[in-house]
Design a protein around this motif. Structure first.
Motif, PDB file in Angstrom:
ATOM      1  N   CYS A   1     -11.017   6.002  10.415  1.00 55.13           N
ATOM      2  CA  CYS A   1     -10.460   4.912  11.366  1.00 55.13           C
ATOM      3  C   CYS A   1     -10.883   5.666  12.711  1.00 55.13           C
ATOM      4  CB  CYS A   1      -8.926   4.763  11.166  1.00 55.13           C
ATOM      5  SG  CYS A   1      -8.474   3.884  10.059  1.00 55.13           S
ATOM      6  N   ALA A   2     -10.473   6.780  12.854  1.00 54.65           N
ATOM      7  CA  ALA A   2     -11.003   7.492  14.327  1.00 54.65           C
ATOM      8  C   ALA A   2     -12.456   7.543  14.409  1.00 54.65           C
ATOM      9  CB  ALA A   2     -10.460   9.062  14.094  1.00 54.65           C
ATOM     10  N   LEU A   3     -13.274   7.565  13.432  1.00 50.88           N
ATOM     11  CA  LEU A   3     -14.827   7.974  13.441  1.00 50.88           C
ATOM     12  C   LEU A   3     -15.429   6.615  13.325  1.00 50.88           C
ATOM     13  CD1 LEU A   3     -15.412  10.874  11.441  1.00 50.88           C
ATOM     14  CD2 LEU A   3     -14.940  10.912  14.047  1.00 50.88           C
ATOM     15  N   ALA A   4     -14.699   5.320  13.230  1.00 49.25           N
ATOM     16  CA  ALA A   4     -15.260   4.014  13.041  1.00 49.25           C
ATOM     17  C   ALA A   4     -16.492   3.640  13.719  1.00 49.25           C
ATOM     18  CB  ALA A   4     -14.206   2.982  12.813  1.00 49.25           C
ATOM     19  N   PRO A   5     -17.697   3.274  13.261  1.00 42.74           N
ATOM     20  CA  PRO A   5     -18.745   2.911  14.225  1.00 42.74           C
ATOM     21  C   PRO A   5     -18.776   1.533  14.599  1.00 42.74           C
ATOM     22  CG  PRO A   5     -19.345   2.975  11.883  1.00 42.74           C
ATOM     23  CD  PRO A   5     -18.029   3.474  11.877  1.00 42.74           C
ATOM     24  N   ASN A   6     -18.035   0.664  13.879  1.00 50.11           N
ATOM     25  CA  ASN A   6     -17.739  -0.654  14.024  1.00 50.11           C
ATOM     26  C   ASN A   6     -16.236  -1.255  14.004  1.00 50.11           C
ATOM     27  OD1 ASN A   6     -17.617  -1.371  11.240  1.00 50.11           O
ATOM     28  ND2 ASN A   6     -20.031  -0.766  11.540  1.00 50.11           N
ATOM     29  N   ILE A   7     -15.875  -2.446  14.484  1.00 45.17           N
ATOM     30  CA  ILE A   7     -14.780  -3.090  14.224  1.00 45.17           C
ATOM     31  C   ILE A   7     -14.476  -3.276  12.913  1.00 45.17           C
ATOM     32  CG2 ILE A   7     -15.263  -5.306  14.569  1.00 45.17           C
ATOM     33  CD1 ILE A   7     -11.982  -3.732  15.703  1.00 45.17           C
ATOM     34  N   GLN A   8     -15.315  -3.679  12.060  1.00 38.07           N
ATOM     35  CA  GLN A   8     -15.169  -3.836  10.446  1.00 38.07           C
ATOM     36  C   GLN A   8     -14.534  -2.644   9.903  1.00 38.07           C
ATOM     37  OE1 GLN A   8     -17.775  -4.424  12.168  1.00 38.07           O
ATOM     38  NE2 GLN A   8     -18.997  -6.309  11.482  1.00 38.07           N
ATOM     39  N   THR A   9     -15.135  -1.542   9.967  1.00 33.41           N
ATOM     40  CA  THR A   9     -14.776   0.103   9.424  1.00 33.41           C
ATOM     41  C   THR A   9     -13.184  -0.094   9.998  1.00 33.41           C
ATOM     42  OG1 THR A   9     -17.028   0.749   9.390  1.00 33.41           O
ATOM     43  CG2 THR A   9     -14.937   2.236   9.174  1.00 33.41           C
ATOM     44  N   LEU A  10     -13.027  -0.166  11.250  1.00 31.97           N
ATOM     45  CA  LEU A  10     -11.722   0.162  11.599  1.00 31.97           C
ATOM     46  C   LEU A  10     -10.562  -0.541  10.830  1.00 31.97           C
ATOM     47  CD1 LEU A  10      -9.672   1.545  13.686  1.00 31.97           C
ATOM     48  CD2 LEU A  10     -10.135  -0.438  15.213  1.00 31.97           C
ATOM     49  N   LEU A  11     -10.980  -1.920  10.857  1.00 30.12           N
ATOM     50  CA  LEU A  11     -10.208  -2.847  10.067  1.00 30.12           C
ATOM     51  C   LEU A  11      -9.882  -2.574   8.831  1.00 30.12           C
ATOM     52  CD1 LEU A  11     -11.212  -6.291  11.953  1.00 30.12           C
ATOM     53  CD2 LEU A  11      -9.231  -4.593  12.569  1.00 30.12           C
ATOM     54  N   ILE A  12     -10.949  -2.313   8.072  1.00 31.34           N
ATOM     55  CA  ILE A  12     -10.603  -2.079   6.483  1.00 31.34           C
ATOM     56  C   ILE A  12      -9.929  -0.879   6.197  1.00 31.34           C
ATOM     57  CG2 ILE A  12     -12.042  -1.726   4.271  1.00 31.34           C
ATOM     58  CD1 ILE A  12     -14.430  -3.453   5.537  1.00 31.34           C
ATOM     59  N   CYS A  13     -10.103  -0.061   6.994  1.00 33.25           N
ATOM     60  CA  CYS A  13      -9.655   1.453   6.772  1.00 33.25           C
ATOM     61  C   CYS A  13      -8.156   1.476   7.272  1.00 33.25           C
ATOM     62  CB  CYS A  13     -10.335   2.617   7.444  1.00 33.25           C
ATOM     63  SG  CYS A  13     -11.933   3.113   6.898  1.00 33.25           S
ATOM     64  N   ARG A  14      -7.782   0.606   8.224  1.00 36.29           N
ATOM     65  CA  ARG A  14      -6.380   0.474   8.753  1.00 36.29           C
ATOM     66  C   ARG A  14      -5.635  -0.378   7.504  1.00 36.29           C
ATOM     67  NH1 ARG A  14      -3.099   2.491  12.596  1.00 36.29           N
ATOM     68  NH2 ARG A  14      -2.363   0.230  13.436  1.00 36.29           N
ATOM     69  N   PHE A  15      -6.111  -1.170   6.837  1.00 41.84           N
ATOM     70  CA  PHE A  15      -5.576  -2.014   5.576  1.00 41.84           C
ATOM     71  C   PHE A  15      -5.317  -0.925   4.623  1.00 41.84           C
ATOM     72  CE2 PHE A  15      -6.382  -3.927   1.489  1.00 41.84           C
ATOM     73  CZ  PHE A  15      -5.251  -4.683   1.759  1.00 41.84           C
ATOM     74  N   PHE A  16      -6.197   0.070   4.269  1.00 41.55           N
ATOM     75  CA  PHE A  16      -5.982   0.955   3.155  1.00 41.55           C
ATOM     76  C   PHE A  16      -4.880   1.852   3.835  1.00 41.55           C
ATOM     77  CE2 PHE A  16     -10.203  -0.765   1.499  1.00 41.55           C
ATOM     78  CZ  PHE A  16      -9.534  -0.910   0.259  1.00 41.55           C
ATOM     79  N   CYS A  17      -5.104   2.088   4.946  1.00 43.45           N
ATOM     80  CA  CYS A  17      -3.822   3.169   5.644  1.00 43.45           C
ATOM     81  C   CYS A  17      -2.568   2.464   5.183  1.00 43.45           C
ATOM     82  CB  CYS A  17      -4.088   3.287   7.051  1.00 43.45           C
ATOM     83  SG  CYS A  17      -5.393   4.484   7.512  1.00 43.45           S
ATOM     84  N   GLY A  18      -2.186   1.191   5.341  1.00 42.54           N
ATOM     85  CA  GLY A  18      -1.082   0.494   5.193  1.00 42.54           C
ATOM     86  C   GLY A  18      -0.735   0.592   3.963  1.00 42.54           C
ATOM     87  N   ILE A  19      -1.808   0.404   2.870  1.00 41.51           N
ATOM     88  CA  ILE A  19      -1.248   0.373   1.462  1.00 41.51           C
ATOM     89  C   ILE A  19      -0.748   1.671   1.070  1.00 41.51           C
ATOM     90  CG2 ILE A  19      -2.454   0.219  -0.785  1.00 41.51           C
ATOM     91  CD1 ILE A  19      -4.055  -2.100   0.023  1.00 41.51           C
ATOM     92  N   PHE A  20      -1.536   2.900   1.458  1.00 40.36           N
ATOM     93  CA  PHE A  20      -1.060   4.235   0.820  1.00 40.36           C
ATOM     94  C   PHE A  20       0.183   4.621   1.887  1.00 40.36           C
ATOM     95  CE2 PHE A  20      -5.237   4.013  -0.547  1.00 40.36           C
ATOM     96  CZ  PHE A  20      -5.259   4.411  -1.972  1.00 40.36           C
ATOM     97  N   ALA A  21       0.127   4.187   3.155  1.00 35.50           N
ATOM     98  CA  ALA A  21       1.452   4.674   3.992  1.00 35.50           C
ATOM     99  C   ALA A  21       2.827   4.025   3.535  1.00 35.50           C
ATOM    100  CB  ALA A  21       1.112   4.504   5.478  1.00 35.50           C
ATOM    101  N   SER A  22       2.514   3.133   2.681  1.00 39.59           N
ATOM    102  CA  SER A  22       3.736   2.089   2.453  1.00 39.59           C
ATOM    103  C   SER A  22       4.501   2.943   1.303  1.00 39.59           C
ATOM    104  CB  SER A  22       3.592   1.014   1.750  1.00 39.59           C
ATOM    105  OG  SER A  22       2.676   0.980   0.738  1.00 39.59           O
ATOM    106  N   ALA A  23       4.094   4.016   0.662  1.00 38.92           N
ATOM    107  CA  ALA A  23       4.901   4.910  -0.217  1.00 38.92           C
ATOM    108  C   ALA A  23       6.010   5.416   0.206  1.00 38.92           C
ATOM    109  CB  ALA A  23       3.946   5.955  -0.957  1.00 38.92           C
ATOM    110  N   PRO A  24       6.283   6.042   1.430  1.00 39.66           N
ATOM    111  CA  PRO A  24       7.716   6.222   2.034  1.00 39.66           C
ATOM    112  C   PRO A  24       8.538   5.192   2.203  1.00 39.66           C
ATOM    113  CG  PRO A  24       5.693   7.587   3.218  1.00 39.66           C
ATOM    114  CD  PRO A  24       5.172   6.568   2.195  1.00 39.66           C
ATOM    115  N   LEU A  25       7.958   4.076   2.685  1.00 40.26           N
ATOM    116  CA  LEU A  25       8.755   2.887   2.879  1.00 40.26           C
ATOM    117  C   LEU A  25       9.425   2.308   1.472  1.00 40.26           C
ATOM    118  CD1 LEU A  25       6.520   0.699   4.998  1.00 40.26           C
ATOM    119  CD2 LEU A  25       8.254   2.258   5.861  1.00 40.26           C
TER     120      LEU A  25
END
Length: 588
Positions: free
Chosen positions: A228-252
């Motif tokens: 996400c921090a190194l994303a060269p384009n918006i597609q990479t940022l959005l896809i990785c943010r989606f996967f961040c949400g899936i794995f970050a939801s474990a504490p929720l």
């Protein structure tokens, strides 16, 4: 000290006939004991002391430590095994089972079938012992508060991550040459992940325990911050943010259950108040931090800061021990079978493990079936979704009001969310009082409160949300032009919103759990999906809504919608019992 005998169900007469007189004789000779034959070590009797539930446990309230999603309750029903305490550490399996709580009485298949009932009489379910040091409820208060604090902070962190990027949308838009809606997807897609992830993490935590699900997904979430921090384009940022949400939801998914593991249901008022506030207080911190970081060192450092925060919190989650009673007792049963050779030692989850198809139905199909067929679940989920969506709407309406009209920079706009935090803090102080009021109502009814006794808190909090929106809309420009201290009006609107938001969620969530005690996993999964869908949708159109309708009418539109929701808790308080009586899954 309050206690209760283990719930029993009469099994078919022919299933008990062979041993009825022997049991009766031993009961007369040794009051308070039950006997059964150990089929693997000869025909001698093994006496088991009767079980009782832990002194802090109320049998009339749902047991959140029961593995709802991975147990075949049609065959085995429910059990008090995971909350029970006995001198011997065992309880007779045929006496431990009871029907799934509902107004429709269904005897578990294992007891309804005479042959299966005879087999079940030979099985010993493992329970906690008196003052058992491995029982999380017996750990020291300091240690349990340490675990509670980590759970709450972990939820705050992932909620914080969802909104932190709003602190510097302008630079993202400029660097990738995209519009506001596309950039808003960086928030929406992560929130979508919050809704999808729990559908997997919840059953996996029941199968393998809470500890591995605390550690593995959280570590992967930290790693996904790097692309996400190194994303060269918006597609990479959005896809990785989606996967961040899936794995970050474990504490929720895990935090509420872990808190329920270490605090029994009559002692967790303040702990659950912190948990209720965390998913709503966390996103508010995001713009505060993100605004100042973004305007000084850029949007990529917002992600790096989030990764550091996530890494530190994840390191602390690695210190959380296993707390899930079914997992702990299953490991104890396995050890006892190995050391004694007695294969009748087991747990209900092992006896009645759900198949993969049943788990899929429980986690992926039944939640949506219940949304369609259960008006209580549908309307409560919609109410929670509205509140959650409005929170994310604020992340985009505040920049319009304070950024465009007042001309404040991103850091100053982020500070305006402090008012919401004040409201959240006030709610944390009030929710334990609401819990005490519920316990008082339960005591007045002989210890068995109705689910509707959860609603007074919601009946109080529901007024604050529309009031806050009207204040925000009609104290903002152009109704009240910028100048002097005119910013106090729209900023202060966050206080009643934060207060009402947490109070509504606390009461509505508790009402759903009490209304569907046999289907808690499905009810909460349905609520989570609807809530996340609302939170994901709001960022995509809220800025355009404020631009097209103006601040006053855009806020008023949502104020009228939230006002239209006000009758829901009052109607359920009055008619909820009748509605539940027509449901196949609701509590009796």
């Amino acid at each position: 000290m309050p206690h209760s005998e283990t719930s029993t169900i009469a099994v078919p007469d022919d299933a008990h006939h062979a041993s009825h007189h022997k049991h009766e004789k031993h009961a007369e000779e040794r009051p308070g004991h039950i006997t059964f034959t150990n089929s693997t070590q000869g025909n001698h009797d093994l006496s088991l002391t009767r079980t009782r539930t832990h002194e802090s446990h109320n049998d009339n309230r749902p047991d959140l430590s029961f593995p709802f999603a991975t147990t075949d309750t049609t065959r085995g029903g429910f059990t008090d095994e995971y909350r029970a305490v006995s001198e011997s550490g065992f309880m007779a399996a045929d006496l431990a089972l009871r029907p799934v709580p509902s107004h429709i009485y269904r005897t578990p298949q294992a007891l309804a079938d005479p042959e299966k009932a005879r087999e079940l009489k030979q099985m010993k379910l493992v329970t906690w012992k008196e003052s058992d040091p491995e029982d999380p409820r017996n750990w020291s208060n300091a240690y349990r508060w340490y675990i509670t604090a980590i759970c709450a902070i972990a939820v705050v962190q992932v909620a914080f991550a969802s909104a932190v990027v709003t602190g510097d949308f302008k630079d993202i838009e400029s660097e990738f040459h995209v519009g506001e809606v596309v950039t808003a997807l960086s928030v929406s897609l992560m929130v979508v992940g919050f809704g999808i992830g729990p559908l997997a993490w919840s059953p996996l935590s029941e199968l393998y325990g809470r500890r591995p699900i605390w550690m593995i997904p959280s570590a992967i979430y930290v790693i996904f911050n790097i692309p996400c921090a190194l994303a060269p384009n918006i597609q990479t940022l959005l896809i990785c943010r989606f996967f961040c949400g899936i794995f970050a939801s474990a504490p929720l998914t895990l935090a509420g259950g872990t808190i329920s593991d270490v605090w029994d249901n009559n002692e967790r008022g303040m702990a659950i108040a912190l948990f209720a506030a965390a998913p709503y207080g966390g996103p508010v911190l995001g713009p505060i931090v993100g605004g100042f970081v973004g305007e000084t060192v850029g949007w990529r450092w917002i992600i790096w800061v989030n990764m550091i925060f996530a890494g530190v919190v994840t390191a602390f989650t690695f210190t959380i021990p296993e707390t899930f009673a079914p997992t702990l007792l299953r490991k104890r049963a396995q050890m006892l079978r190995e050391t004694t050779g007695d294969m009748t030692i087991t747990t209900e989850q092992e006896l009645f493990r759900a198949s993969l198809s049943q788990i899929i139905v429980e986690t992926l199909l039944r939640p949506f079936q219940m949304i369609v067929t259960e008006p209580i679940l549908l309307l409560m989920s919609l109410y929670i979704a509205l509140i959650y969506g409005l929170l994310y709407a604020f992340f985009f309406s505040y920049p319009v009001v304070f950024g465009e009209y007042y001309g404040w920079d991103d850091g100053m706009v982020g500070l305006t969310f402090c008012s919401v935090l004040i409201g959240v803090a006030l709610a944390i102080c009030v929710t334990p009082r609401i819990e005490r009021d519920y316990l008082r109502r339960a005591a007045e009814k002989g210890g068995r409160a109705d689910p509707e006794d959860r609603l007074p808190g919601m009946m109080i909090g529901c007024w604050f949300v529309p009031v806050s929106l009207f204040i925000f809309g009609w104290t903002s420009p152009p109704a009240v032009l910028p100048g002097g201290g005119n910013w106090v009006g729209p900023v202060s609107s966050g206080i009643p919103f934060g207060f009402g938001m947490v109070i509504i969620y606390f009461s509505a969530n508790a009402y759903l759990i009490d209304a569907f005690p046999g289907y808690v996993a499905s009810a909460l999964a349905a609520k989570t999906v609807i809530r996340s869908g609302s939170g994901a949708a709001m960022p995509l159109f809220i800025t355009a809504m404020y631009h097209n309708l103006g601040n006053g009418w855009a806020a008023s539109t949502w104020a009228f919608i939230s006002a239209a929701m006000i009758p829901i808790p009052f109607l359920f308080y009055r008619y909820g019992r009748a509605i539940r009586s027509r449901s196949k899954r609701a509590a009796a």
